[in-house]
Write an enzyme that holds these catalytic residues in place. Sequence first.
Site, PDB file in Angstrom:
ATOM      1  N   SER A 117      63.554  88.290  67.673  1.00 46.25           N
ATOM      2  CA  SER A 117      62.346  88.437  66.648  1.00 46.25           C
ATOM      3  C   SER A 117      61.246  88.776  67.819  1.00 46.25           C
ATOM      4  CB  SER A 117      61.955  87.658  66.000  1.00 46.25           C
ATOM      5  OG  SER A 117      62.899  87.116  64.846  1.00 46.25           O
TER       6      SER A 117
ATOM      7  N   LYS B 226      56.291  76.638  66.478  1.00 38.27           N
ATOM      8  CA  LYS B 226      56.637  77.931  67.218  1.00 38.27           C
ATOM      9  C   LYS B 226      55.461  78.952  66.992  1.00 38.27           C
ATOM     10  CE  LYS B 226      61.507  78.573  67.857  1.00 38.27           C
ATOM     11  NZ  LYS B 226      62.463  79.695  67.368  1.00 38.27           N
TER      12      LYS B 226
ATOM     13  N   HIS C 251      69.853  88.668  62.185  1.00 39.99           N
ATOM     14  CA  HIS C 251      69.796  87.840  61.036  1.00 39.99           C
ATOM     15  C   HIS C 251      70.547  88.258  59.981  1.00 39.99           C
ATOM     16  CE1 HIS C 251      65.723  86.476  62.800  1.00 39.99           C
ATOM     17  NE2 HIS C 251      66.500  85.542  62.911  1.00 39.99           N
TER      18      HIS C 251
ATOM     19  N   ARG D  27      74.422  84.018  69.786  1.00 42.13           N
ATOM     20  CA  ARG D  27      74.299  85.496  70.488  1.00 42.13           C
ATOM     21  C   ARG D  27      74.819  85.119  71.926  1.00 42.13           C
ATOM     22  NH1 ARG D  27      67.877  85.751  69.349  1.00 42.13           N
ATOM     23  NH2 ARG D  27      68.467  83.570  69.070  1.00 42.13           N
TER      24      ARG D  27
HETATM   25  P1  ADP Z   1      65.047  79.362  64.979  1.00 42.46           P
HETATM   26  O1  ADP Z   1      63.635  79.175  65.243  1.00 42.46           O
HETATM   27  O2  ADP Z   1      65.562  78.419  63.945  1.00 42.46           O
HETATM   28  O3  ADP Z   1      65.942  79.563  66.309  1.00 42.46           O
HETATM   29  P2  ADP Z   1      65.470  82.087  64.434  1.00 42.46           P
HETATM   30  O4  ADP Z   1      64.841  82.725  63.405  1.00 42.46           O
HETATM   31  O5  ADP Z   1      64.968  82.555  65.972  1.00 42.46           O
HETATM   32  O6  ADP Z   1      65.159  80.657  63.930  1.00 42.46           O
HETATM   33  O7  ADP Z   1      66.984  81.960  64.306  1.00 42.46           O
HETATM   34  C1  ADP Z   1      67.721  81.727  63.354  1.00 42.46           C
HETATM   35  C2  ADP Z   1      68.987  81.660  63.340  1.00 42.46           C
HETATM   36  O8  ADP Z   1      69.590  83.078  63.471  1.00 42.46           O
HETATM   37  C3  ADP Z   1      69.538  81.043  64.841  1.00 42.46           C
HETATM   38  O9  ADP Z   1      70.709  80.401  64.784  1.00 42.46           O
HETATM   39  C4  ADP Z   1      69.737  82.421  65.838  1.00 42.46           C
HETATM   40  O10 ADP Z   1      70.642  81.880  66.835  1.00 42.46           O
HETATM   41  C5  ADP Z   1      70.210  83.292  64.646  1.00 42.46           C
HETATM   42  N1  ADP Z   1      69.893  84.578  65.177  1.00 42.46           N
HETATM   43  C6  ADP Z   1      68.646  85.171  65.599  1.00 42.46           C
HETATM   44  N2  ADP Z   1      68.767  86.409  66.094  1.00 42.46           N
HETATM   45  C7  ADP Z   1      70.053  86.668  66.042  1.00 42.46           C
HETATM   46  C8  ADP Z   1      70.847  87.848  66.389  1.00 42.46           C
HETATM   47  N3  ADP Z   1      70.210  89.034  67.021  1.00 42.46           N
HETATM   48  N4  ADP Z   1      72.386  87.715  66.216  1.00 42.46           N
HETATM   49  C9  ADP Z   1      72.742  86.441  65.846  1.00 42.46           C
HETATM   50  N5  ADP Z   1      72.206  85.411  65.629  1.00 42.46           N
HETATM   51  C10 ADP Z   1      70.755  85.525  65.641  1.00 42.46           C
END
Ligand code: ADP
Length: 162
Positions: free
Chosen positions: A128, A41, A17, A90
């Site tokens: 996460s 979630k 992130h 990703r």
């Molecule tokens: P959501 O529930 O909205 O998917 P996340 O916190 O899982 O929330 O992810 C928020 C954003 O960050 C999403 O666009 C996700 O693809 C991106 N993201 C999460 N982890 C990574 C990572 N390791 N590398 C790149 N982008 C990431």
Amino acid sequence: MPTAIYPGTFDPITFGHIDIARRASKIFTRVIAVIAENPKKNPTFSVKERVAMAQESLKNFKNISVMPYKGLIANCIQECKASAIIRGLRAISDFEYEFQMAFTNRKMSARAETVFLMPNEKYTYLNSTMVKEIARLGGDVSNFVPEYVERKMRKKLKASGA
Ligand code: ADP
């Protein structure tokens, strides 16, 4: 002055992130990491905890701020007077869901252009859920999250008796 919002659950924020937020901060004047409540979630951390972890992790980026948000992203982008939504891509597996979200958001708000950024390849596998599972099993997560987040995770897992 283009502003972008970077919405997500951030449960908790990881180096993946942070990598995306950093890239966005170089393109946009202002980036707002928007921590969605997202009860569907079933997040491990409360919104307040997720905001605190994101704030601490992003404090060195002067043009990035963090805020909690309850409603629709399409409304958030209007309220923040932002012109873009940042999302991280990703792998191909992210694409289907992100594609649907981007079109839905644009349908709901004409100003909601989604900008996809790719992280450093070393973070492409990182999410996460995996980090929480590693921490729960007693593994070292220092390569995945900042120290502050690691400490909060350990405290949380201890409290939940996991
Ligand atoms: P959501 O529930 O909205 O998917 P996340 O916190 O899982 O929330 O992810 C928020 C954003 O960050 C999403 O666009 C996700 O693809 C991106 N993201 C999460 N982890 C990574 C990572 N390791 N590398 C790149 N982008 C990431």
